[in-house]
Design an enzyme around this catalytic site. Structure first.
Site, mmCIF file in Angstrom:
data_model
loop_
_atom_site.group_PDB
_atom_site.id
_atom_site.type_symbol
_atom_site.label_atom_id
_atom_site.label_comp_id
_atom_site.label_asym_id
_atom_site.label_seq_id
_atom_site.Cartn_x
_atom_site.Cartn_y
_atom_site.Cartn_z
ATOM 1 N N ALA A 79 0.775 -1.234 0.000
ATOM 2 C CA ALA A 79 0.000 0.000 0.000
ATOM 3 C C ALA A 79 0.810 1.290 0.000
ATOM 4 O O ALA A 79 0.331 2.312 -0.503
ATOM 5 C CB ALA A 79 -0.948 0.009 1.205
ATOM 6 N N ALA A 80 1.989 1.300 0.608
ATOM 7 C CA ALA A 80 2.748 2.547 0.677
ATOM 8 C C ALA A 80 3.100 3.032 -0.732
ATOM 9 O O ALA A 80 3.324 2.206 -1.627
ATOM 10 C CB ALA A 80 4.026 2.331 1.495
ATOM 11 N N PRO A 81 3.093 4.345 -0.964
ATOM 12 C CA PRO A 81 2.959 5.439 0.011
ATOM 13 C C PRO A 81 1.536 5.808 0.394
ATOM 14 O O PRO A 81 1.347 6.685 1.236
ATOM 15 C CB PRO A 81 3.647 6.610 -0.705
ATOM 16 C CG PRO A 81 3.401 6.346 -2.149
ATOM 17 C CD PRO A 81 3.459 4.855 -2.309
ATOM 18 N N GLY A 82 0.512 5.216 -0.201
ATOM 19 C CA GLY A 82 -0.831 5.409 0.310
ATOM 20 C C GLY A 82 -1.848 6.061 -0.597
ATOM 21 O O GLY A 82 -3.032 6.114 -0.256
ATOM 22 N N LYS A 84 -3.121 5.072 -3.474
ATOM 23 C CA LYS A 84 -4.126 4.104 -3.943
ATOM 24 C C LYS A 84 -5.069 3.721 -2.806
ATOM 25 O O LYS A 84 -6.267 3.497 -3.026
ATOM 26 C CB LYS A 84 -3.443 2.884 -4.540
ATOM 27 C CG LYS A 84 -2.613 3.186 -5.787
ATOM 28 C CD LYS A 84 -1.929 1.954 -6.310
ATOM 29 C CE LYS A 84 -1.045 2.292 -7.507
ATOM 30 N NZ LYS A 84 0.081 3.187 -7.140
ATOM 31 N N ASP A 112 1.713 -3.273 4.176
ATOM 32 C CA ASP A 112 3.028 -3.178 3.548
ATOM 33 C C ASP A 112 4.004 -4.028 4.343
ATOM 34 O O ASP A 112 3.808 -4.276 5.539
ATOM 35 C CB ASP A 112 3.529 -1.743 3.460
ATOM 36 C CG ASP A 112 4.454 -1.560 2.261
ATOM 37 O OD1 ASP A 112 3.976 -1.137 1.194
ATOM 38 O OD2 ASP A 112 5.658 -1.873 2.383
ATOM 39 N N CYS A 219 5.293 -0.919 -11.879
ATOM 40 C CA CYS A 219 5.794 0.273 -12.563
ATOM 41 C C CYS A 219 6.831 -0.131 -13.606
ATOM 42 O O CYS A 219 7.713 0.653 -13.959
ATOM 43 C CB CYS A 219 6.427 1.244 -11.561
ATOM 44 S SG CYS A 219 5.286 1.912 -10.353
#
Length: 288
Positions: A79-82, A84, A112, A219
């Site tokens: 999840a980080a950095p948050g 989404k 995370d 990515c």
């Protein structure tokens, strides 16, 4: 103040996404917002109305959104950095005065693997001043993606309505904004991450309830990190099927290329006679 400083993203829902013109034309992560835009962004962030992020990073949740509804239970495993996580909260726990679903509250489990990144996630959510309703719908955990347990909810349902797995990757799709990523890049990077990516995706497939959805993203543009992982999960889990037209449904107007079914796996690099780096590979993989 100046309409030319921002423009709406045509592939985003109305009034949900804008792109700002940088103060300079230099590419890379050092781009600065125009002073007037920065002022609005700061004010919007502190009031929970705006979040600044790379435009394309909003795509995973947009593609998943047509399959979400208020009240759904969703896992954001890396999840980080948050950003989404905040997008997901807006969709499963909308404001009470939003629409006919306003009284329904969902759940987002934001996980995370590393405590430092969990702290980054917590700081981002605090900085963006999320509503009480969203905060009551959020659970933050710290676990390796491969080890996240299967949830059993009070109503007896096992598994999530949807899982978002934006997994660790080589980041070779970020060269435009991060010049350092190109200097760090090596063909072995994606190969080394493939096993971890498959392990996380495999576990996520086990956490989706029947009829639910799993969205896998990176990515990276490397098929070893993308298509090869998806192919492995589909082969192991015949009960899953690809959702056709997902991009068109979630982000209409976004230009994209279809995935590939064959790819070469780079094994090592060598210097050509002209001094440039070249990659040699005798391996080729194909998914059916």
């Amino acid at each position: 103040r100046d309409a030319n400083l921002v423009h709406g993203l045509e592939w985003m829902p109305a009034d949900e996404g804008w792109q700002a013109t940088a103060e300079t034309g230099d590419a890379g992560r050092r781009e600065k917002l125009h002073e007037a835009v920065a002022e609005v962004v700061d004010a919007g962030t502190s009031s929970g109305l705006l979040a600044r992020q790379e435009a394309v990073s909003m795509l995973p949740v947009l593609v998943l959104a047509p399959h979400l509804k208020p009240g759904d239970r969703v896992l954001d495993v890396c999840a980080a950095p948050g950003n989404k996580t905040m997008q997901l909260l807006e969709r499963v726990s909308p404001p009470e005065d939003g629409d006919e679903h306003g009284g329904v509250r969902g759940l987002v489990v934001a996980n995370d693997a590393h405590p430092g990144r969990v702290k980054t996630l917590q700081d981002a959510i605090k900085r963006h001043v999320r509503s009480t309703r969203e905060m009551e719908s959020l659970v933050i955990t710290c676990s390796y993606g491969q080890d996240v347990p299967v949830p059993i909810f009070d109503d007896g349902i096992e598994g999530y309505d949807a899982v978002l797995a934006d997994v660790p990757c080589s980041g070779d799709g970020t060269f435009r904004k991060d010049p350092d990523a190109l200097r760090r890049w090596h063909p072995g990077g994606g190969n080394a991450l493939h096993a971890t990516q498959v392990a996380v995706a495999r576990r996520m497939a086990q956490l989706v309830k029947p009829g639910g959805h799993l969205l896998y993203s990176t990515c990276s543009l490397n098929p070893v990190e993308d298509e090869a992982v998806v192919a492995a999960i589909l082969k192991e889990n015949p009960e899953f099927e690809l959702v056709k037209g997902a991009m068109d449904a979630g982000a209409p107007g976004m230009r994209y290329r279809p995935g590939v079914s064959t790819w070469k796996v780079a094994e090592h690099a060598f210097k050509g006679q002209d001094g440039t780096s070249r990659f040699d590979s005798d391996s080729e993989s194909e998914s059916e």
